[in-house]
Design an enzyme around this catalytic site. Sequence first.
Site, short mmCIF file in Angstrom:
data_model
loop_
_atom_site.label_atom_id
_atom_site.label_comp_id
_atom_site.label_asym_id
_atom_site.label_seq_id
_atom_site.Cartn_x
_atom_site.Cartn_y
_atom_site.Cartn_z
N ASN A 43 0.79 -1.13 -0.03
CA ASN A 43 0.27 -0.07 -0.01
C ASN A 43 0.76 1.16 0.26
OD1 ASN A 43 -1.61 -2.08 1.88
ND2 ASN A 43 -2.89 -1.14 0.28
N ILE B 117 1.08 6.96 -0.08
CA ILE B 117 0.41 6.11 0.71
C ILE B 117 -0.89 6.01 0.20
CG2 ILE B 117 -0.39 5.44 3.20
CD1 ILE B 117 1.91 7.52 4.08
N CYS B 118 -1.53 4.70 0.24
CA CYS B 118 -3.04 4.44 0.01
C CYS B 118 -3.77 3.73 1.23
CB CYS B 118 -2.99 3.38 -1.05
SG CYS B 118 -4.81 2.90 -1.37
N LEU B 119 -4.38 5.00 1.99
CA LEU B 119 -4.86 4.66 3.20
C LEU B 119 -6.20 5.52 3.29
CD1 LEU B 119 -4.79 3.28 5.97
CD2 LEU B 119 -3.51 5.08 6.80
#
Lengths: 502, 199
Positions: free
Chosen positions: B83, B91-93
Amino acid sequence: MNSDEEIPSDEVDSGNVSSSDDVEFPMEVESNTSREKQNEIEDYPYEVLSTEQIVQHMVDSIKEVNSVIQLPHTTIRILLNHFKWDKEKLMERYYDGDQEQLYTEARVVNPYRKSINAQKKQSRRSTGTEECEICYMILPSSMMTGLECSHRFCTHCWTEYLTTKIMEEGLGQTISCAAHGCDILVDDATVMNLVKDSKVRLKYQQIITNSFVQCNRLLRWCPSPDCNNVIKVHNVEPRPVTCKCLHTFCFLCGENWHDPVKCHLLKKWIKKCDDDSETSNWISANTKECPRCKVTIEKDGGCNHMVCKNQNCKADFCWVCLGSWEPHGSSWYNCNRYDEEEARAARDAQERSRSALQRYLFYCNRYMNHMQSLKFEHKLYASVKGKMEEMQHHNMSWIEVQFLKRAVDILCQCRQTLMYTYVFAFYLKKNNQSVIFEDNQSDLESATETLSEYLERDITSENLADIKQKVQDKYRYCDSRRKVLLEHVHEGYEKDWWVYTE
Amino acid sequence: MANIASQRIKREFKEVIRSEEVARCSIKVELLDDNYSQLKGEIAGPPDTPYEGGKFLLEIKVPETYPFNPPKVKFLTKVWHPNISSVTGAICLDILKDQWAAAMTLRTVLLSLQALMASPEPDDPQDAVVARQYKGFPEIFISTAEHWTNIYAGGSRKKEEYSKKIERLMGIGCNMDQALVALSGCNWDLDKAIEQIFG
């Protein structure tokens, strides 16, 4: 309605802004036109509503539900929005199903449980101050507020929060509580109480009215730029409607009125044009398709041994004959496999696809041509006005020169009809009726071109009478031919004459 | 900078400093300028993960509209995680995007990032190459992530075999980052990595 009896009044809880159930939605709208009397054009009644009237329409719907289900207006608004403003559906669910589940789904707190929450808040109030979890300020409880979910923040933070959601994310009826993980929706009365900036209020109202119009099948925004009117019909049909701004469009699809072609074909056509038109000429001149995966390829080097770059295909083939490359192995740059069965099949396929493109270009060019001419004809109105004045100097009365304007009106109508006949024809399979249609089309087209030519001609005192006669004859002919063409197509729709290619 | 934003960051900054996580050295925040718009974060790689023992630096940019919009956070330390982009550190959050809530803080963001490091979401990847390896070759993923932690974040676990392969590539003219990215992406197949770099 007696919602005050049903719902415990929150008046003591001055910090709770969602308590004002009966506050009418205070609208700030740009246009304020009065209610238009019904237009009746060819037995298809419709109304043109201003933004203000749409809001009234919403309020009426809420009131109507409220007279049956006695809930606060704000709750009904959220419930109605949840059911896309389908009153019957809401009532059905309300009386048939699990109400608690309905409230959860629509993301509101059951208004009958407000009393419990209010008591909770009351007890917390005694401390006098609270900390806002957003700005971390310790503030008197009177400056704190929240929804029925009991998450409380200071009014300033609420305002900022709502402003961000409205202006940056374009949310309206779906703004949820600011607390993490809480999905209870913020009702309109709360928003209007907290947000004071008129720009934000206006945007919020626009978002809400827009979602109302989009949800409602019987309503459609006038698509012309800067027009804020809505057309309201009694039943949804592909019919021409004319807004107060004079824009005429098809109610069903919102495009310009496109008789004789039907909405779905026009939509397909517009998409095709958007995708294809710019590049299709270049493609037809410079590319071929891979015989296996049909991807379009451009040859950018001298070698005829093509390897398809499509990673799933990777076909080896010869650019010249489009046959498999394998048998070419011994004679690399000199294709002598021209008669091979496989290569012929590949070329046939290629030809079919090329001829489909040619066919499309044929119709597209004519369609575009009429569209372009139509734009020019709008300029013609200006020059015709000049001519009309000139003619009045040649001993003609005002009434006698009106034929010129009428002629341009008809010319524009004919251009528009002709333009869409090419879309219709593109998707039409050939049969006896389609031949008649094409005859009608060519007849109308040649008459329209002659009319157009007359109108662009110089008018002098010598040829005046002659020209007037010619123009009048021609536009009457055009008008009648246009009607004949449309009637023929409509008759075909009724009698199922038309067969489509796709 | 808007009043609420700097007010909030001031308070949050104190909150992080006082928090028990700082006491345990698992998170840290530093100010980079006087107006609280740029911060440097640091999180410790969570225990029992390939990131254990590493220190990961983060760039935190606080927007004018904070806390109504999320802070912009990315990894400055290179990290191998489905991620997190192995190239840019993006960041993929969800909480840094649409699930952000105004009541969240720098502390909760840093702790969420730690949690993300401990439990990747390969079905919602930022770095597709890493995610594919995570799903298809979990053992290679773990040793690769450990190796990255060793090289960039000061972790102690590494594979001699990997170091040797990196040296081989560096011997033929690659720099270290390039060699590591290529080898990691090819599941440490030396020939494939060479083809990827020079092919």
